[in-house]
Motif scaffolding. Structure first.
Motif, PDB file in Angstrom:
ATOM      1  N   ALA A  29      46.072  42.982  34.946  1.00 28.75           N
ATOM      2  CA  ALA A  29      47.496  42.767  35.212  1.00 28.75           C
ATOM      3  C   ALA A  29      47.695  41.619  36.207  1.00 28.75           C
ATOM      4  O   ALA A  29      48.605  40.791  36.032  1.00 28.75           O
ATOM      5  CB  ALA A  29      48.136  44.053  35.747  1.00 28.75           C
ATOM      6  N   GLN A  30      46.858  41.537  37.217  1.00 33.67           N
ATOM      7  CA  GLN A  30      46.969  40.453  38.200  1.00 33.67           C
ATOM      8  C   GLN A  30      46.637  39.101  37.560  1.00 33.67           C
ATOM      9  O   GLN A  30      47.279  38.093  37.842  1.00 33.67           O
ATOM     10  CB  GLN A  30      46.054  40.720  39.392  1.00 33.67           C
ATOM     11  CG  GLN A  30      46.544  41.849  40.267  1.00 33.67           C
ATOM     12  CD  GLN A  30      45.550  42.217  41.365  1.00 33.67           C
ATOM     13  OE1 GLN A  30      44.445  41.675  41.431  1.00 33.67           O
ATOM     14  NE2 GLN A  30      45.947  43.134  42.222  1.00 33.67           N
ATOM     15  N   ARG A  31      45.642  39.095  36.682  1.00 31.47           N
ATOM     16  CA  ARG A  31      45.266  37.853  36.001  1.00 31.47           C
ATOM     17  C   ARG A  31      46.412  37.379  35.101  1.00 31.47           C
ATOM     18  O   ARG A  31      46.748  36.196  35.061  1.00 31.47           O
ATOM     19  CB  ARG A  31      43.989  38.068  35.192  1.00 31.47           C
ATOM     20  CG  ARG A  31      43.405  36.799  34.630  1.00 31.47           C
ATOM     21  CD  ARG A  31      42.015  37.035  34.090  1.00 31.47           C
ATOM     22  NE  ARG A  31      41.093  37.562  35.063  1.00 31.47           N
ATOM     23  CZ  ARG A  31      40.407  36.838  35.953  1.00 31.47           C
ATOM     24  NH1 ARG A  31      40.565  35.539  35.990  1.00 31.47           N
ATOM     25  NH2 ARG A  31      39.576  37.404  36.795  1.00 31.47           N
ATOM     26  N   VAL A  32      47.016  38.326  34.379  1.00 34.73           N
ATOM     27  CA  VAL A  32      48.150  37.991  33.515  1.00 34.73           C
ATOM     28  C   VAL A  32      49.286  37.417  34.347  1.00 34.73           C
ATOM     29  O   VAL A  32      49.895  36.405  33.979  1.00 34.73           O
ATOM     30  CB  VAL A  32      48.615  39.228  32.709  1.00 34.73           C
ATOM     31  CG1 VAL A  32      49.990  39.017  32.106  1.00 34.73           C
ATOM     32  CG2 VAL A  32      47.604  39.569  31.630  1.00 34.73           C
ATOM     33  N   ALA A 112      45.167  43.808  24.090  1.00 33.69           N
ATOM     34  CA  ALA A 112      45.172  42.694  25.046  1.00 33.69           C
ATOM     35  C   ALA A 112      44.661  41.411  24.403  1.00 33.69           C
ATOM     36  O   ALA A 112      43.907  41.440  23.423  1.00 33.69           O
ATOM     37  CB  ALA A 112      44.308  43.041  26.252  1.00 33.69           C
ATOM     38  N   ASP A 113      45.063  40.307  24.978  1.00 29.35           N
ATOM     39  CA  ASP A 113      44.568  39.009  24.545  1.00 29.35           C
ATOM     40  C   ASP A 113      43.054  38.971  24.793  1.00 29.35           C
ATOM     41  O   ASP A 113      42.610  39.185  25.934  1.00 29.35           O
ATOM     42  CB  ASP A 113      45.263  37.901  25.335  1.00 29.35           C
ATOM     43  CG  ASP A 113      44.768  36.535  24.954  1.00 29.35           C
ATOM     44  OD1 ASP A 113      45.016  36.113  23.813  1.00 29.35           O
ATOM     45  OD2 ASP A 113      44.113  35.891  25.806  1.00 29.35           O
ATOM     46  N   PRO A 114      42.258  38.738  23.746  1.00 25.63           N
ATOM     47  CA  PRO A 114      40.790  38.778  23.919  1.00 25.63           C
ATOM     48  C   PRO A 114      40.264  37.796  24.967  1.00 25.63           C
ATOM     49  O   PRO A 114      39.350  38.125  25.715  1.00 25.63           O
ATOM     50  CB  PRO A 114      40.253  38.426  22.528  1.00 25.63           C
ATOM     51  CG  PRO A 114      41.374  38.688  21.587  1.00 25.63           C
ATOM     52  CD  PRO A 114      42.639  38.486  22.356  1.00 25.63           C
ATOM     53  N   GLY A 115      40.858  36.619  25.032  1.00 19.83           N
ATOM     54  CA  GLY A 115      40.403  35.641  26.021  1.00 19.83           C
ATOM     55  C   GLY A 115      40.656  36.100  27.445  1.00 19.83           C
ATOM     56  O   GLY A 115      39.790  35.973  28.310  1.00 19.83           O
ATOM     57  N   LEU A 116      41.838  36.657  27.673  1.00 15.07           N
ATOM     58  CA  LEU A 116      42.161  37.161  29.013  1.00 15.07           C
ATOM     59  C   LEU A 116      41.309  38.372  29.377  1.00 15.07           C
ATOM     60  O   LEU A 116      40.874  38.514  30.515  1.00 15.07           O
ATOM     61  CB  LEU A 116      43.635  37.551  29.091  1.00 15.07           C
ATOM     62  CG  LEU A 116      44.613  36.415  29.308  1.00 15.07           C
ATOM     63  CD1 LEU A 116      46.041  36.916  29.199  1.00 15.07           C
ATOM     64  CD2 LEU A 116      44.379  35.773  30.654  1.00 15.07           C
ATOM     65  N   ARG A 117      41.084  39.256  28.390  1.00 15.61           N
ATOM     66  CA  ARG A 117      40.259  40.434  28.658  1.00 15.61           C
ATOM     67  C   ARG A 117      38.838  39.999  29.009  1.00 15.61           C
ATOM     68  O   ARG A 117      38.241  40.507  29.953  1.00 15.61           O
ATOM     69  CB  ARG A 117      40.269  41.380  27.461  1.00 15.61           C
ATOM     70  CG  ARG A 117      39.542  42.678  27.748  1.00 15.61           C
ATOM     71  CD  ARG A 117      39.589  43.686  26.621  1.00 15.61           C
ATOM     72  NE  ARG A 117      39.627  43.100  25.317  1.00 15.61           N
ATOM     73  CZ  ARG A 117      40.444  43.507  24.348  1.00 15.61           C
ATOM     74  NH1 ARG A 117      41.284  44.482  24.548  1.00 15.61           N
ATOM     75  NH2 ARG A 117      40.413  42.929  23.169  1.00 15.61           N
ATOM     76  N   GLN A 118      38.292  39.038  28.275  1.00 13.66           N
ATOM     77  CA  GLN A 118      36.940  38.550  28.549  1.00 13.66           C
ATOM     78  C   GLN A 118      36.878  37.845  29.905  1.00 13.66           C
ATOM     79  O   GLN A 118      35.927  38.023  30.658  1.00 13.66           O
ATOM     80  CB  GLN A 118      36.475  37.608  27.437  1.00 13.66           C
ATOM     81  CG  GLN A 118      35.054  37.134  27.591  1.00 13.66           C
ATOM     82  CD  GLN A 118      34.055  38.274  27.646  1.00 13.66           C
ATOM     83  OE1 GLN A 118      34.179  39.273  26.938  1.00 13.66           O
ATOM     84  NE2 GLN A 118      33.061  38.139  28.497  1.00 13.66           N
ATOM     85  N   GLU A 119      37.910  37.087  30.221  1.00 17.25           N
ATOM     86  CA  GLU A 119      37.982  36.407  31.516  1.00 17.25           C
ATOM     87  C   GLU A 119      38.025  37.431  32.652  1.00 17.25           C
ATOM     88  O   GLU A 119      37.371  37.258  33.679  1.00 17.25           O
ATOM     89  CB  GLU A 119      39.242  35.542  31.539  1.00 17.25           C
ATOM     90  CG  GLU A 119      39.398  34.660  32.730  1.00 17.25           C
ATOM     91  CD  GLU A 119      40.683  33.838  32.653  1.00 17.25           C
ATOM     92  OE1 GLU A 119      41.339  33.705  33.709  1.00 17.25           O
ATOM     93  OE2 GLU A 119      41.033  33.345  31.570  1.00 17.25           O
ATOM     94  N   THR A 120      38.782  38.498  32.455  1.00 18.19           N
ATOM     95  CA  THR A 120      38.870  39.557  33.463  1.00 18.19           C
ATOM     96  C   THR A 120      37.527  40.253  33.614  1.00 18.19           C
ATOM     97  O   THR A 120      37.074  40.516  34.728  1.00 18.19           O
ATOM     98  CB  THR A 120      39.958  40.581  33.089  1.00 18.19           C
ATOM     99  OG1 THR A 120      41.194  39.888  32.924  1.00 18.19           O
ATOM    100  CG2 THR A 120      40.113  41.640  34.157  1.00 18.19           C
ATOM    101  N   LEU A 121      36.885  40.548  32.494  1.00 13.20           N
ATOM    102  CA  LEU A 121      35.584  41.218  32.523  1.00 13.20           C
ATOM    103  C   LEU A 121      34.542  40.352  33.226  1.00 13.20           C
ATOM    104  O   LEU A 121      33.741  40.861  34.021  1.00 13.20           O
ATOM    105  CB  LEU A 121      35.134  41.547  31.094  1.00 13.20           C
ATOM    106  CG  LEU A 121      33.914  42.420  30.936  1.00 13.20           C
ATOM    107  CD1 LEU A 121      34.115  43.762  31.627  1.00 13.20           C
ATOM    108  CD2 LEU A 121      33.613  42.640  29.470  1.00 13.20           C
ATOM    109  N   ALA A 122      34.570  39.054  32.952  1.00 16.67           N
ATOM    110  CA  ALA A 122      33.600  38.143  33.580  1.00 16.67           C
ATOM    111  C   ALA A 122      33.783  38.080  35.102  1.00 16.67           C
ATOM    112  O   ALA A 122      32.811  37.949  35.836  1.00 16.67           O
ATOM    113  CB  ALA A 122      33.724  36.744  32.979  1.00 16.67           C
ATOM    114  N   GLY A 123      35.020  38.194  35.560  1.00 13.19           N
ATOM    115  CA  GLY A 123      35.277  38.114  36.993  1.00 13.19           C
ATOM    116  C   GLY A 123      35.393  39.457  37.683  1.00 13.19           C
ATOM    117  O   GLY A 123      35.649  39.511  38.884  1.00 13.19           O
TER     118      GLY A 123
END
Length: 174
Positions: A29-32, A112-123
């Protein structure tokens, strides 16, 4: 005794995994929100232009750029269209993250947007939150994991005949 320890290990693993769920959802949610603010900032100048000349219609602004005879303007139309699409995506994601806890969880899991989910998971950095929501997720996941694994093991054992007493086995042979 070993079975009890295995149950405890499964429960603990489920508890620790479940506690991560609210933290991951919050990070998403914060990343979004950050991407949404960035997209809006990138569009702010174009929004002002669209407000001044096209009553705030960014699509009309893009169409105007595309209709231009200037190749630079036509090229910029694609860039602006991309910025508009990105801002709309971030707005939809942000709206989805404003719902109830179960809607947020389902959205992050399935929609969720796959790119954002992956970005969140990576960080994402694992954390132990001591909020009621995290504790509830942890206990629920711990109990569910322990119950599922034990049920599967018991079903396999029952199918294989493990755990039956000799009297029961002799009765079924006759």
């Amino acid at each position: 005794m070993l079975r009890s320890y295995l149950r405890l290990i499964l429960f603990t693993f489920g508890l620790l995994a479940g506690i991560q769920v609210p933290g991951f959802i919050e990070d998403y949610a914060q990343r979004v929100d950050a991407h949404r603010a960035e997209a809006e900032q990138g569009l702010s100048g174009f929004r002002e232009t669209a407000q001044r000349f096209f009553k705030g219609d960014l699509v009309a602004l893009v169409a105007h750029y595309r209709a231009s005879t200037d190749p630079v303007m036509r090229s910029d139309a694609d860039s602006i269209a991309h910025l508009v699409a990105r801002a709309e995506l971030m707005q939809r994601e942000w709206q989805a993250m404003q719902g109830t806890w179960y809607r947020r969880a389902w959205h992050v899991l399935a929609l969720a947007d796959p790119g954002l989910r992956q970005e969140t998971l990576a960080g994402y950095g694992y954390q132990v939150l001591l909020k009621p929501e995290a504790i509830a997720w942890g206990l629920s996941c711990g109990l569910l994991l322990a119950w599922l694994v034990e049920s599967v093991v018991l079903l396999i054992g029952a199918a294989a005949g493990v755990g039956r007493s000799r009297k029961v086995q002799q009765r079924h042979r006759l």
